[in-house]
Scaffold this motif. Structure first.
Motif, short mmCIF file in Angstrom:
data_model
loop_
_atom_site.label_atom_id
_atom_site.label_comp_id
_atom_site.label_asym_id
_atom_site.label_seq_id
_atom_site.Cartn_x
_atom_site.Cartn_y
_atom_site.Cartn_z
N THR A 107 0.83 -1.20 0.00
CA THR A 107 0.00 0.00 0.00
C THR A 107 0.86 1.25 0.00
O THR A 107 0.53 2.22 -0.67
N ALA A 108 1.99 1.23 0.72
CA ALA A 108 2.87 2.40 0.73
C ALA A 108 3.41 2.65 -0.68
O ALA A 108 3.42 3.79 -1.16
N ALA A 110 2.04 1.73 -3.51
CA ALA A 110 0.96 2.17 -4.38
C ALA A 110 0.58 3.61 -4.09
O ALA A 110 0.33 4.40 -5.01
N LEU A 111 0.56 3.98 -2.81
CA LEU A 111 0.21 5.35 -2.45
C LEU A 111 1.26 6.32 -2.98
O LEU A 111 0.94 7.37 -3.54
N ALA A 112 2.51 5.96 -2.81
CA ALA A 112 3.59 6.81 -3.30
C ALA A 112 3.46 7.00 -4.81
O ALA A 112 3.55 8.11 -5.33
N LEU A 113 3.19 5.90 -5.51
CA LEU A 113 3.03 5.95 -6.96
C LEU A 113 1.86 6.85 -7.33
O LEU A 113 1.95 7.69 -8.23
N ALA A 114 0.75 6.68 -6.61
CA ALA A 114 -0.44 7.46 -6.90
C ALA A 114 -0.15 8.95 -6.70
O ALA A 114 -0.50 9.78 -7.55
N LEU A 115 0.52 9.30 -5.60
CA LEU A 115 0.82 10.71 -5.33
C LEU A 115 1.79 11.26 -6.37
O LEU A 115 1.63 12.36 -6.87
N LEU A 116 2.78 10.44 -6.69
CA LEU A 116 3.82 10.86 -7.61
C LEU A 116 3.25 11.24 -8.97
O LEU A 116 3.73 12.17 -9.63
N VAL A 117 2.24 10.52 -9.39
CA VAL A 117 1.64 10.82 -10.69
C VAL A 117 0.52 11.84 -10.54
O VAL A 117 0.42 12.79 -11.31
N ALA A 118 -0.32 11.66 -9.53
CA ALA A 118 -1.55 12.44 -9.43
C ALA A 118 -1.27 13.92 -9.12
O ALA A 118 -1.91 14.79 -9.68
N VAL A 178 7.38 -6.00 -6.32
CA VAL A 178 6.35 -5.09 -5.83
C VAL A 178 5.79 -4.22 -6.96
O VAL A 178 4.71 -3.66 -6.85
N VAL A 179 6.52 -4.16 -8.09
CA VAL A 179 6.16 -3.19 -9.13
C VAL A 179 4.76 -3.43 -9.70
O VAL A 179 3.91 -2.55 -9.67
N LEU A 180 4.54 -4.64 -10.23
CA LEU A 180 3.25 -4.88 -10.89
C LEU A 180 2.05 -4.75 -9.95
O LEU A 180 1.10 -4.05 -10.28
N PRO A 181 2.08 -5.40 -8.78
CA PRO A 181 0.92 -5.21 -7.91
C PRO A 181 0.73 -3.76 -7.49
O PRO A 181 -0.40 -3.29 -7.39
N ALA A 182 1.82 -3.03 -7.29
CA ALA A 182 1.68 -1.64 -6.88
C ALA A 182 1.03 -0.82 -7.98
O ALA A 182 0.16 0.02 -7.71
N ILE A 183 1.41 -1.09 -9.23
CA ILE A 183 0.78 -0.36 -10.34
C ILE A 183 -0.72 -0.68 -10.38
O ILE A 183 -1.57 0.21 -10.43
N ALA A 184 -1.02 -1.98 -10.34
CA ALA A 184 -2.43 -2.38 -10.43
C ALA A 184 -3.24 -1.76 -9.30
O ALA A 184 -4.37 -1.34 -9.49
N LEU A 185 -2.64 -1.69 -8.14
CA LEU A 185 -3.35 -1.18 -6.97
C LEU A 185 -3.47 0.34 -6.98
O LEU A 185 -4.42 0.90 -6.45
#
Lengths: 315, 303, 577
Positions: A107-108, A110-118, A178-185
């Protein structure tokens, strides 16, 4: 501020008590006699005798009254004892603790990824409203919000793991995994955050003090970044708890697909086999975590947003 | 599958009250917006197909025909057949009916609870408000899919149980919004006046509060159907929902998992169906919100 | 200060969240060896997962192996194996479950499957009967007494020699700790005759004792070390004898083992084997394709197609259907308590076509009767064939007709509706339920499908219930018929499954003939006779015999799949770079 914090903290035990009541009710909603289920799990293929069931009921404390059982459950939960799984007979709390690590990592990430893009996309999209960038970003947000993550996850695996062999298909342990599940999530919360930031940025940019700042001759960059951004991010902070909800809910499915040994996988398995103590312990645990994160986010929001600090008091 | 309350609360304020002429112009503006039109079109087609599917000239979606299993798309089977020789196109269409039915049932169930709780809480205030909002705060701590999963786990698999589970957890966010709108409406002058004139609570709620709540409800509902569809399909995908041979998109995805690599079509089609349905409802919901939200009404869409 | 705080809030909040998660992680830091979990659930014990073959060596009860065996290192591999300079590779495997504790006394499935534990006897790869393993042979002295020779040169992982005394201690421990084993073995006493011989006396005749000794719970364990290590520390005890030693076990997740270089059968060419549990079949197949693992256990029929088409991968199976996929038939519910309706249902279902779906060529075969024909052939015993016309005739004979013209039959206004159950973990069961539903509808029987979970089989809520079960327990055909009708192999005790509440008196009479018969051919004859009764009365409805199908990377060498569910990895399996 302190008074607010005190008030929030004062209601915390009440909420926790409520959570425990909801969780306790969940277990008692379940059909079937737990004593019999435990015995069947222990001796597959045999129908337990009435005497064995009665003995097991005593062992599990099921012959006490409901209030007494609830009191026992709460006092156990306070001591970190959430009962034992029906299927593995291991303590639920230990299972939850061990599986928290992988889920927290996922989740961390995925959240980081979401913030980084969003965050950059949301800002860019708002500042260039109507431009190609804006249109693309909005389309992407729409697509991200509507795509079922479970279908998407398989697509990612086939493309990146099987066809291109860039990343491992599943499993847990290395950074690459962790990459693929984090992207999907991350896609759903990413889309949601992007819309939120864009909307609040637009609103902020239209407000008086921004116009004043512009009138003062400050550059657009300065206006955008030092004045507007901070306020535009507030709703995103406020939504942290909700986003955690998104992520944890999403993790339930994503972990199942990627064989990620986290809380979600545990929960799905438990729900399918009606392993009630695990289901109950998991729900309690997640609720407490979400509650605390929400509290932290609200407090942070108060610190950051003067309007809230001096404005209406809501708990 | 997430409770969108916080976001909605930001974006769903009191219904704009305008003259009919201005409203007409706004409807025109709505029609100009291609996203909304697309959303309207998608939702309308879904509803139409769902309503009419029993009378459409489709194969029986549950008719098993083993010699014809896993056929590629052709003129007889527009989208081919599945692992048991059933017509995929027919299953998608009937699946849409089932999915919509499930989503609308969930929505109806959750709206009923949300309206009761929200109005009671917002109109009365005082201790009922405190108590009910306490419960709402409490339930908000449980992410909805997780609570639904727990309820479904407790009740055992089955579409009905999933609906019950989803409905039982979905109302929470809505109740909060409805409470807010009710409180706002209650303080409006004409309501205060009506109260001073001695009108009863029931009358006030029906005559004055209800029209104000209607707008936000329509917006919430259309924005939320998408989430509900995703959520229910997710539970079905996990095997906790519809029992075979019921055509349901999430369950179809689950059934198709073994054919991921040999017949990706079987996964892709229900996946796309879910995507399109959710997209349609989201677009429509966005459009309706823009239309009904005075803050954004003056400018073109803002979100 | 506050301003500073405000300016950085955008960093602080996500940061705080990460810190929070980190704290949660720290609190939840594992270290729990996760070793202390018991009982396999029924689904697991039902779950044949299967086997790599241990080669033939241990099978010979010959004098040669009586000598203290120096690990004999096979010729071909000697070079690689003997050279300590060459770093040996580690094999990665994806299995379905890792859900039993390692201590054999607590079930022992994982320990046996992963090549860590060994028994006195094991199931032979060719006829699935018992063959000596850590024993050199067994002789029945009288109905209650057996003399068993013990292989010499076997050393536990902890360095202690396995002699007759150690075997006695191990058996005593099993009987003490494992209720199920105590009951099935009926051991009265074990005495040490000499260094390499024990004498086992049973309280009742156990003509199939060597077969019963193949159960994973009876694996030979260093009793003193295991008891001393205590619960949760079984790994430290080094109490097993197989070619691989456990180093790390997280139940339901992963198992790490290293090669046991002093293994009596020879030094393994691998450095060790790491297994991860991947319950989802798709994910397991994808993991093999992506190269995450080198071997996966149990491919689906679709997976077989995919793996066969993939360069660098191959499909391996012993090709014997050691598991049956079937339906329990409920005799207690009204619908199927009528023999005519039971027959009508049986004739309406095209079991052979369904078998073609769930166990197509290469992954299994049609099961007309309970036991696979490869193992037990019973001429003259044939199940109810697909015959819808006959089914309709039987229904009308039973008084059912479609009076209201809705396509479904009724009797006295009551529609004939049956429930077909099953659980989702075995992909065959939902497909079976759905296809049978359509076939039964054709003759006018309405079916409600309920795919829930396996334990529902114990509730009176179904008429047919899909099931997946191994049929090679203890290498005894009689046991593998009688266990499905609630009987032990001697027909005296009735502890086992009889989920359909079938009246087993007829079968019990047949099975009781096996009381003190030890000859395998004679037991097969008795099993056939019992199967004839079971088939005639439609006590259960078999559909398919499923093979154990492995997906294997071409890099894997000397992989010899065992047909049974107990042995995945032997000491010869290797991996090239």
């Amino acid at each position: 501020m302190l008074a607010y914090l005190a008030r929030r903290l004062a209601t915390l035990p009440l909420l926790l008590l409520g959570i425990s009541a909801v969780s306790f009710a969940l277990l008692n909603l379940a059909p079937g006699d737990p004593a019999e289920i435990v015995l069947r799990q222990r001796n597959p293929g045999q129908l337990p005798s009435a005497a064995a069931v009665a003995a097991m009921r005593t062992e599990l404390g099921l012959d006490a009254s409901l209030p007494a059982q609830y009191a026992r459950w709460v006092s156990g939960a306070l001591m970190g004892d959430l009962g034992r799984s029906y299927s593995t007979e291991r303590p639920v709390a230990a299972q939850l603790a061990r599986r928290t690590v992988p889920t927290a990592m996922l989740t961390a990430a995925a959240l980081a990824l979401a913030l980084l893009v969003a965050v950059p996309m949301g800002i860019l999209s708002a500042r260039r409203r109507g431009s190609v960038v804006d249109t693309v970003a909005r389309l992407a947000a729409l697509v991200g919000a509507a795509a079922p993550s479970y279908a998407l996850a398989y697509g990612l695996i086939i493309l990146f793991a099987v066809k291109l062999s860039w990343l491992p298909a599943l499993g847990y342990g290395s950074a690459a995994q962790v990459v693929l599940p984090a992207i999907a999530l991350s896609l759903a919360p990413m889309a949601q955050l992007m819309r939120l930031i864009r909307a609040s940025m637009l609103e902020t940019l239209g407000q008086d003090y921004i116009r004043t700042a512009r009138a003062k001759g400050l550059s657009e960059q300065t206006v955008a970044f030092s004045h507007a951004l901070r306020n535009a991010l507030l709703p995103a902070i406020g939504a942290t708890g909700v986003n955690l909800g998104y992520l944890l809910s999403g993790a339930v499915i994503i972990e199942t697909i990627f064989t990620w040994p986290g809380l979600g996988q545990l929960m799905v398995g438990a729900a399918l086999t009606r392993d009630y103590p695990v289901v109950q312990g998991f729900a309690t645990y997640i609720a407490v975590v979400v509650l605390l994160v929400n509290l932290a986010a609200d407090v942070a929001l108060r610190v950051a947003d003067p309007r809230l600090r001096f404005g209406r008091n809501e708990t | 599958m997430i409770r969108d309350a916080e976001h909605l609360a930001e974006s769903v304020p009191v219904l704009a009250v305008g003259t009919s002429a201005r409203r007409r112009r706004r409807w025109l503006a709505l029609l100009w917006e291609p996203g909304t039109v697309l959303g309207l079109f998608l939702v309308a087609s879904l509803l139409l197909a769902g309503l009419l599917s029993p009378w459409l000239p489709l194969d029986d979606p549950t008719e098993i025909n083993l010699p014809e299993r896993l056929l590629p798309p052709s003129t007889t089977h527009l989208l081919g057949t599945d692992h048991l020789g059933r017509d995929t196109f027919s299953r998608i269409v009937h699946g849409g009916r089932m999915t919509l039915l499930a989503a609308i049932t969930t929505l109806a169930l959750s709206m009923t609870i949300a309206l009761t709780v929200g109005i009671l809480s917002g109109y009365h205030g005082g201790w009922p408000d405190t108590a009910l909002m306490g419960v709402v705060d409490l339930l908000l701590a449980f992410p909805s899919l997780i609570l639904a999963l727990a309820v479904a786990g407790a009740l055992g698999p089955g579409l009905f149980n999933v609906l019950l589970a989803a409905g039982a957890v979905w109302w929470v966010g809505h109740a909060r919004i409805i409470r807010g709108v009710t409180m706002g409406a209650r303080q409006m002058e004409y309501v205060t006046a009506a109260r001073a004139a001695g009108a009863g609570s029931g009358r006030i709620i029906l005559r004055h509060i209800a029209p104000n709540i209607l707008g936000p409800i329509v917006v919430i509902a259309s924005l939320d159907v998408g989430w509900i569809i995703l959520g229910i399909a997710g539970l079905n995908f996990l095997g906790l929902g519809a029992q075979p041979p019921t055509p349901e998109w999430g369950a179809m995805l689950n059934d198709a998992r073994p054919h991921l690599q040999t017949e990706p079509r079987l996964l892709l089609l229900p996946g796309v169906a879910i995507f399109v349905a959710v997209l349609g409802f989201n677009l429509l919901g966005d459009g309706l919100r823009d239309l009904l939200d005075p803050r954004t009404a003056s400018s073109p869409r803002s979100s | 200060m506050r301003i500073l705080l405000r300016q950085h809030i955008k960093l602080i909040v996500p940061g705080a969240l990460v810190v929070l998660l980190a704290v949660a992680m720290a609190c939840g830091a594992p270290s729990a060896p996760a070793e202390n979990a018991p009982a396999p659930t029924a689904a697991q014990s039902q779950a044949p997962v299967a086997a790599t073959a241990v080669p033939q060596q241990p099978a010979q009860p010959s004098a040669a192996s009586e000598q203290p065996t120096a690990p004999p290192a096979a010729a071909g591999q000697a070079a690689t194996v003997a050279d300590p300079e060459v770093e040996r590779p580690t094999l990665n495997a994806g299995v379905i479950w890792l859900s039993t504790p390692l201590d054999p006394a607590e079930s022992g499935w994982v320990a046996s499957q992963s090549g860590m534990s060994e028994n006195l006897f094991r199931l032979s790869a060719s006829d699935l009967g018992p063959e000596p393993w850590l024993a050199t042979g067994a002789t029945q002295i009288d109905p209650l007494t057996w003399e068993i020779g013990i292989r010499s040169g076997v050393v536990f992982h902890n360095g202690k020699a396995m002699d007759a005394q150690a075997v006695k201690d191990s058996l005593d421990r099993t009987v003490r700790l494992s209720e199920g084993s105590a009951e099935s073995l009926a051991i009265d006493s074990v005495t040490v005759k000499d260094e390499q011989t024990i004498v086992v006396t049973t309280s009742e005749p156990r003509p199939t004792l060597p077969g019963l000794l193949t159960t994973p719970a009876v694996a030979i364990t260093d009793a003193a070390a295991a008891d001393a290590a205590g619960e949760g520390n079984f790994i430290d005890a080094g109490a097993l004898t197989g070619p691989y030693m456990p180093t790390h076990y997280v139940i339901e997740e992963r198992l790490e083992t290293v090669a046991y270089d002093d293994y009596w059968g020879g030094k393994p060419p691998l450095a060790g084997i790491n297994q991860i549990a991947i319950p989802d079949t798709n994910s397991r197949e994808l993991a093999l394709q992506a190269g995450d693992v080198d071997v996966v256990i149990n491919l689906s029929p679709e997976g077989v197609q995919v793996i066969e088409a993939e360069p660098g991968l191959r499909v391996a199976t012993a090709g014997i259907g050691t598991s049956v996929v079937m339906w329990w038939v409920n005799f207690e519910r009204e619908a199927l308590s009528d023999p005519l309706v039971r027959q009508a249902v049986a004739h309406a279902i095209d079991r052979e076509s369904i078998a073609g779906l769930v166990a197509p060529a290469g992954t299994g075969s049609f099961a007309d009767t309970l036991l696979p024909e490869d193992l037990v052939s019973c001429p003259g015993v044939a199940g109810p064939g697909f015959d819808p016309a006959r089914s309709r005739a039987l229904l009308s004979e039973a008084g059912y007709a479609d009076a209201d013209g809705d396509g479904f039959v009724e009797k006295d206004g009551q529609p004939l509706e049956i429930v077909i159950g099953g659980y989702p973990q075995r992909f065959q069961l939902p497909i079976m339920a759905e296809t049978a539903q359509a076939m039964l509808a054709d003759v006018g029987i309405r079916v409600d499908v309920q795919i829930t979970e396996w334990s529902v089989v114990k509730e009176p809520a179904w008429d047919l219930f899909g099931w997946y079960n191994n049929v090679v327990d203890a290498g005894d055909p009689v046991l593998n018929v009688s266990k499905f009708v609630g009987l032990e192999a001697n027909a005296e005790s009735s502890a086992a499954n009889n989920f359909g509440h079938y009246d087993n008196t007829g079968v019990a009479g047949v099975v009781s003939q096996a009381g003190d018969v030890s000859d395998l051919e004679e037991r097969k004859r008795i099993a056939c006779e019992a199967m004839a009764v079971v088939t005639e009365e439609i006590a259960i409805l078999p559909v398919a015999h499923a093979y154990f199908v492995y997906g294997v990377s071409e890099r894997v060498t000397n992989f010899d799949p065992h047909p049974a569910h107990l042995y995945y990895f032997d000491h010869r399996i290797g991996l090239t770079e």
